[in-house]
Design a protein around this motif. Structure first.
Motif, PDB file in Angstrom:
ATOM      1  N   TRP B 202     -49.408  -0.452 -64.704  1.00 21.49           N
ATOM      2  CA  TRP B 202     -48.593  -1.390 -64.499  1.00 21.49           C
ATOM      3  C   TRP B 202     -48.548  -2.127 -62.968  1.00 21.49           C
ATOM      4  N   VAL B 203     -49.389  -1.568 -62.186  1.00 22.47           N
ATOM      5  CA  VAL B 203     -49.553  -2.265 -60.643  1.00 22.47           C
ATOM      6  C   VAL B 203     -50.886  -2.830 -60.789  1.00 22.47           C
ATOM      7  N   VAL B 204     -52.074  -2.339 -61.106  1.00 19.46           N
ATOM      8  CA  VAL B 204     -53.145  -2.848 -61.067  1.00 19.46           C
ATOM      9  C   VAL B 204     -53.029  -4.106 -62.088  1.00 19.46           C
ATOM     10  N   THR B 205     -52.681  -3.958 -63.300  1.00 16.19           N
ATOM     11  CA  THR B 205     -52.827  -5.051 -64.370  1.00 16.19           C
ATOM     12  C   THR B 205     -52.102  -6.419 -63.866  1.00 16.19           C
ATOM     13  N   PRO B 206     -50.825  -6.391 -63.341  1.00 11.05           N
ATOM     14  CA  PRO B 206     -50.499  -7.948 -63.106  1.00 11.05           C
ATOM     15  C   PRO B 206     -51.237  -8.480 -61.633  1.00 11.05           C
ATOM     16  N   ILE B 207     -51.800  -7.483 -61.008  1.00 11.09           N
ATOM     17  CA  ILE B 207     -52.578  -7.987 -59.920  1.00 11.09           C
ATOM     18  C   ILE B 207     -53.806  -8.714 -60.246  1.00 11.09           C
ATOM     19  N   VAL B 208     -54.493  -8.083 -61.191  1.00  8.82           N
ATOM     20  CA  VAL B 208     -55.635  -8.699 -61.921  1.00  8.82           C
ATOM     21  C   VAL B 208     -55.363  -9.910 -62.698  1.00  8.82           C
ATOM     22  N   LEU B 209     -54.202  -9.878 -63.288  1.00  7.48           N
ATOM     23  CA  LEU B 209     -53.699 -11.065 -64.204  1.00  7.48           C
ATOM     24  C   LEU B 209     -53.585 -12.168 -63.320  1.00  7.48           C
ATOM     25  N   VAL B 210     -52.571 -12.071 -62.208  1.00  9.40           N
ATOM     26  CA  VAL B 210     -52.388 -13.193 -61.515  1.00  9.40           C
ATOM     27  C   VAL B 210     -53.555 -13.465 -60.662  1.00  9.40           C
ATOM     28  N   THR B 211     -54.605 -12.627 -60.142  1.00 12.45           N
ATOM     29  CA  THR B 211     -55.449 -12.952 -59.446  1.00 12.45           C
ATOM     30  C   THR B 211     -56.450 -13.747 -60.251  1.00 12.45           C
ATOM     31  N   THR B 212     -56.611 -13.304 -61.393  1.00 11.50           N
ATOM     32  CA  THR B 212     -57.722 -13.982 -62.386  1.00 11.50           C
ATOM     33  C   THR B 212     -57.360 -15.577 -62.835  1.00 11.50           C
ATOM     34  N   PHE B 213     -55.876 -15.609 -62.982  1.00  7.55           N
ATOM     35  CA  PHE B 213     -55.529 -16.856 -63.182  1.00  7.55           C
ATOM     36  C   PHE B 213     -55.598 -17.993 -61.836  1.00  7.55           C
ATOM     37  N   TRP B 214     -55.230 -17.268 -61.026  1.00 10.86           N
ATOM     38  CA  TRP B 214     -55.376 -18.018 -59.604  1.00 10.86           C
ATOM     39  C   TRP B 214     -56.764 -18.676 -59.355  1.00 10.86           C
ATOM     40  N   PHE B 215     -57.912 -17.449 -59.615  1.00 12.45           N
ATOM     41  CA  PHE B 215     -59.155 -17.853 -59.492  1.00 12.45           C
ATOM     42  C   PHE B 215     -59.772 -18.955 -60.381  1.00 12.45           C
ATOM     43  N   GLY B 216     -59.100 -18.950 -61.739  1.00 12.88           N
ATOM     44  CA  GLY B 216     -59.606 -19.981 -62.653  1.00 12.88           C
ATOM     45  C   GLY B 216     -59.033 -21.250 -62.313  1.00 12.88           C
ATOM     46  N   GLN B 217     -57.727 -21.273 -61.918  1.00 11.59           N
ATOM     47  CA  GLN B 217     -57.069 -22.484 -61.564  1.00 11.59           C
ATOM     48  C   GLN B 217     -57.693 -23.103 -59.970  1.00 11.59           C
ATOM     49  N   LYS B 218     -57.820 -22.367 -59.089  1.00 15.18           N
ATOM     50  CA  LYS B 218     -57.934 -22.894 -57.734  1.00 15.18           C
ATOM     51  C   LYS B 218     -59.737 -22.585 -57.379  1.00 15.18           C
ATOM     52  N   ILE B 219     -60.242 -21.739 -57.823  1.00 18.06           N
ATOM     53  CA  ILE B 219     -61.897 -21.841 -57.486  1.00 18.06           C
ATOM     54  C   ILE B 219     -62.719 -22.434 -58.697  1.00 18.06           C
ATOM     55  N   LEU B 220     -62.431 -22.080 -60.076  1.00 17.12           N
ATOM     56  CA  LEU B 220     -63.111 -22.620 -60.899  1.00 17.12           C
ATOM     57  C   LEU B 220     -62.859 -23.961 -61.395  1.00 17.12           C
ATOM     58  N   GLY B 221     -61.495 -24.310 -61.044  1.00 13.88           N
ATOM     59  CA  GLY B 221     -61.140 -25.494 -61.441  1.00 13.88           C
ATOM     60  C   GLY B 221     -60.938 -25.687 -62.909  1.00 13.88           C
ATOM     61  N   ILE B 222     -60.523 -24.510 -63.836  1.00 11.15           N
ATOM     62  CA  ILE B 222     -60.508 -24.723 -65.398  1.00 11.15           C
ATOM     63  C   ILE B 222     -59.300 -25.837 -65.560  1.00 11.15           C
ATOM     64  N   ASP B 223     -59.671 -26.604 -66.391  1.00 11.99           N
ATOM     65  CA  ASP B 223     -58.838 -27.758 -66.846  1.00 11.99           C
ATOM     66  C   ASP B 223     -57.359 -27.237 -67.383  1.00 11.99           C
ATOM     67  N   SER B 224     -57.531 -26.441 -68.540  1.00 15.06           N
ATOM     68  CA  SER B 224     -56.461 -26.000 -69.059  1.00 15.06           C
ATOM     69  C   SER B 224     -55.996 -24.762 -68.500  1.00 15.06           C
ATOM     70  N   PRO B 225     -54.615 -24.827 -68.166  1.00 20.60           N
ATOM     71  CA  PRO B 225     -53.952 -23.597 -67.515  1.00 20.60           C
ATOM     72  C   PRO B 225     -53.760 -22.611 -68.640  1.00 20.60           C
ATOM     73  N   SER B 226     -53.311 -22.983 -69.917  1.00 23.57           N
ATOM     74  CA  SER B 226     -53.200 -22.167 -70.810  1.00 23.57           C
ATOM     75  C   SER B 226     -54.516 -21.257 -71.100  1.00 23.57           C
ATOM     76  N   LEU B 227     -55.430 -21.879 -71.486  1.00 20.41           N
ATOM     77  CA  LEU B 227     -56.928 -21.227 -71.613  1.00 20.41           C
ATOM     78  C   LEU B 227     -57.097 -20.134 -70.477  1.00 20.41           C
TER      79      LEU B 227
END
Lengths: 93, 467
Positions: B202-227
Motif C-alpha cells: 500500500w505504500v510502494v504501489t501508489p508511489i509507483v502509480l503516480v510516478t509512472t503516470f507523471w513520467f508518461g505525461q511529463k517525460i514521454l509526453g503520451i497524448d492520452s492521459p487515460s491510456l
C-alpha cells in the motif's frame, strides 16, 4: 456497408481459416503438449496447491483461504513481530 | 484531454443529458443490477443456510465452463461427474433479463438486445472454453485475452452483425461487474501481513502509480492521459482487474484498455518464469522473494504460480501481498475518478469546477463499487460467522457472475475494435517504454521496501513466516 459477393466470400474464408487454426491448436497441439512430463508436473503442482494461474482476483484461488489462514496463525502467535518489533540492539551498540 | 479519437468506456454523458435520472443512466443501472444481485445472493445465503454453516443455494444455478484436456465438451459436461450446463444457462437467463431490463428502461428495445446478447454470450462461452484448456490455463493466459481475441476475430473477418450490435454494451457489463467485484474488496484483509505487508503493497504501489503516470505525461509526453493511467495502474496494482477498474474510472477508450491488458499479460508470462529463477540465483530468502513477486508481477494468478516455484512460504507471502494490493483497487478507482473529474476533464482556462459539476461528471457506478466493498467488509468483520457468509455469497454466486460480465465486456470490446485502430495506439512505442520504465522502477522500489521491512525493520516477521 455494401460488399460484393466476392468480398463477402473472402471475409468468410478468413474466418474459416482462423477457426480451423483454433481447432488444430486447441484440438491437437495443446493436448499433445499437455502429455509432456514437464507440463503434466506443472499442472499437477498447480492443482494440488489450489492455484488458479489465470486468476483475475485473489478470491479466484481455491487455496487462498488456506494461505491466508496460515499467515494469520503465524501473526497470532507472534503479533509483535508484525506490528512493533524492531531489531533489539545490544547495550554495547 | 485525450487526443486520440475512439469510443470511450463512458458513454453515459450522452445518455443522461437532460434527464440525469436514476433510471436513465447506465452508471446507475450498473449500481441497481450489481447491488440487486449482491442483495439477492446474500439473502439466499442467509435464508437457505444455517448460521453455523452458510450454504449458497444458487451455486448450481450459476456456473462457467471448467477446465479440460483434450475434449472441450468436458468443460461443460462430464458424464457421471460434473455438469455446468444448467449453471451456464442460469447465467444467460439472469444476465439477459437484468441487462435487457436496463436497456428497455433506458429507451432501447428488450427484444433486439436479447437477440444480440445470445450471440455475445455464445462468444463469451467459447472464450471461456479456450481459456479452460489446461495448458493455456497453466500459463496465465486469462479468459480476458481469449474473449478479446474472439471478438476481434469476428469484427476483423465477417464484421460484427448489425443484429448483434444492440447488445454490444462494454461499459454496462464492466461497470456492473465492478459493482459485484466490490463485495470481494474486504478491508480487514489489509492487515493480514501486518506493517510489512502494508508498506510493500500500500505504500510502494501508489508511489509507483503516480510516478509512472507523471513520467508518461511529463517525460514521454503520451497524448492520452487515460491510456497513461490505465497502463500505470495495470502495471503497478494488480493487472487486468486494476486496468478494468481504472479504465472505467477515467473513461478510457476501449482500445486503450485492450492495449494495456495485452501488454501486461505478455510481460506477466515472462516475469512469472524469470523472477523465481532470478530470486534463486540471487540467493534471496523465500519470504523476501515472495514479497517481491507479490508486489511486482501484475496478474494475481501468475503471482501464486511463480511463488509456488520457490516454495510454500514464498507462495503464501506472494499471494497475500497480491491480495492486499487487490484491495487497493477500490481506493485507486475512487481517487482516479475524482482526479479525472477535478483536474483532467476541466477546462484549463476556466474556473475550478463546482461541487455540482463534479457530481454530475463523477462516474456513479464507483459509488456502488465502494458501497459494496464497505457493506461486505462490515459483514465480514462484525457479523457472527461473517467470513463464512461472505465466502458463501462470493464463491457460490457473485464471483461467477462478475467473471461472466467481464468476459462479455471483453468480447464486446473485440467486436467494436479494428486491428488498425489498435495499432495506432502503439505509435512511437511510447506505451511500451512507459510499461518497461514503470515496471523497472516498481521492481527496484518493491525489492528495496521488502528488504527494508522483512530484513531490517521486522526481521522476526520474516523469521516466523519462514519457520
Amino acid at each position: 456497408m455494401n460488399l460484393t459477393s466476392r468480398e463477402r466470400g473472402a471475409r468468410w474464408q478468413r474466418l474459416s481459416l482462423a477457426l480451423a487454426a483454433i481447432v488444430v491448436i486447441w484440438g491437437l497441439v495443446l493436448p499433445r503438449l499437455e502429455r509432456m512430463p514437464t507440463v503434466q508436473a506443472r499442472i499437477k503442482h498447480l492443482n494440488e496447491n489450489g492455484i488458479d494461474p489465470a486468476a483475475l482476483f485473489y478470491s479466484d484461488h481455491e487455496g487462498m483461504g488456506r494461505w491466508e489462514a496460515s499467515i494469520r496463525e503465524t501473526q497470532r502467535q507472534h503479533p509483535e513481530a508484525f506490528w512493533s518489533q524492531l531489531p533489539k540492539r545490544s547495550p554495547t551498540e | 484531454m485525450s487526443t486520440t479519437d475512439g469510443p470511450q468506456l463512458d458513454s453515459d454523458a450522452s445518455q443522461t443529458t437532460g434527464t440525469n435520472s436514476l433510471l436513465g443512466s447506465e452508471d446507475w443501472w450498473a449500481v441497481w443490477i450489481g447491488g440487486g444481485l449482491l442483495a439477492f445472493c446474500l439473502a439466499s445465503v442467509l435464508v437457505a443456510g444455517s448460521a453455523d454453516a452458510p450454504a449458497n443455494p444458487l451455486k448450481s444455478w450459476l456456473a462457467k465452463p471448467g477446465s479440460w484436456s483434450s475434449n472441450p465438451i468436458d468443460s461443460i459436461f462430464v458424464a457421471g461427474e460434473s455438469n455446468s450446463i444448467q449453471g451456464v444457462v442460469g447465467v444467460l437467463v439472469v444476465s439477459s433479463v437484468a441487462f435487457g431490463l436496463g436497456s428497455l428502461v433506458m429507451g432501447r428495445g428488450f427484444t433486439s438486445f436479447a437477440i444480440g446478447f445470445c450471440f455475445i454470450f455464445l462468444l463469451a462461452t467459447l472464450a471461456y472454453i479456450l481459456a479452460g484448456q489446461k495448458v493455456v490455463k497453466s500459463y496465465n493466459l486469462e479468459y480476458a485475452l481469449w474473449a478479446l481475441a474472439v471478438g476481434l476475430l469476428i469484427s476483423n473477418t465477417i464484421g460484427t452483425p448489425s443484429w448483434a450490435k444492440p447488445a454490444v454494451r462494454t461499459e454496462f457489463f464492466i461497470k456492473t461487474g465492478l459493482v459485484l467485484l466490490g463485495a470481494e474488496v474486504l478491508f480487514s484483509r489489509l492487515l493480514t501481513l501486518g506493517v510489512p505487508g502494508i508498506f510493500v503493497a500500500w505504500v510502494v504501489t501508489p508511489i509507483v502509480l503516480v510516478t509512472t503516470f507523471w513520467f508518461g505525461q511529463k517525460i514521454l509526453g503520451i497524448d492520452s492521459p487515460s491510456l497513461n493511467m490505465v497502463i500505470s495502474a495495470d502495471m503497478s496494482v494488480c493487472g487486468v482487474s486494476a486496468a478494468i477498474a481504472t479504465a472505467a474510472a477515467c473513461k478510457a477508450k476501449k482500445e486503450e484498455l485492450s492495449l494495456a491488458i495485452g501488454m501486461s499479460l505478455s510481460f506477466t508470462v515472462v516475469m512469472m518464469v524469470l523472477m523465481p529463477a532470478v530470486i534463486n540465483a540471487m540467493g534471496i530468502s523465500q519470504v523476501l522473494g515472495g514479497a517481491w513477486m507479490g508486489g511486482t508481477i501484475d496478474a494475481t494468478g501468475a503471482v501464486a504460480a511463480a511463488g509456488s516455484m520457490l516454495g510454500e512460504e514464498a507462495l503464501q507471502v506472494a499471494a497475500t501481498v497480491k491480495m492486499i494490493q487487490n484491495i487497493l483497487i477500490g481506493v485507486v478507482a475512487f481517487f482516479v475518478a475524482v482526479f479525472w473529474v477535478v483536474y483532467i476533464e476541466r477546462d484549463k482556462d476556466g474556473p475550478k469546477p463546482s461541487v455540482g459539476e463534479i457530481w454530475t461528471r463523477f462516474p456513479k457506478f464507483i459509488l456502488g463499487f465502494v458501497a459494496a466493498s464497505i457493506v461486505f467488509s462490515c459483514i465480514y468483520a462484525s457479523v457472527d460467522n461473517g467470513p463464512a457468509i461472505v465466502d458463501a455469497v462470493i464463491k457460490g454466486s457473485t464471483k461467477t457472475l462478475r467473471g461472466w460480465f467481464f468476459c462479455l465486456a471483453f468480447v464486446s470490446i473485440g467486436l467494436e475494435t479494428n486491428f488498425k485502430e489498435l495499432a495506432k495506439f502503439f505509435k512511437g512505442g511510447k506505451p511500451l517504454i512507459l510499461y518497461v520504465v514503470g515496471q523497472s522502477f516498481n521492481l527496484c522500489l518493491t525489492l528495496f521496501m521488502a528488504w527494508l521491512m522483512f530484513e531490517k525493520v521486522f526481521p522476526q516477521a520474516a523469521a516466523s513466516l519462514g519457520k
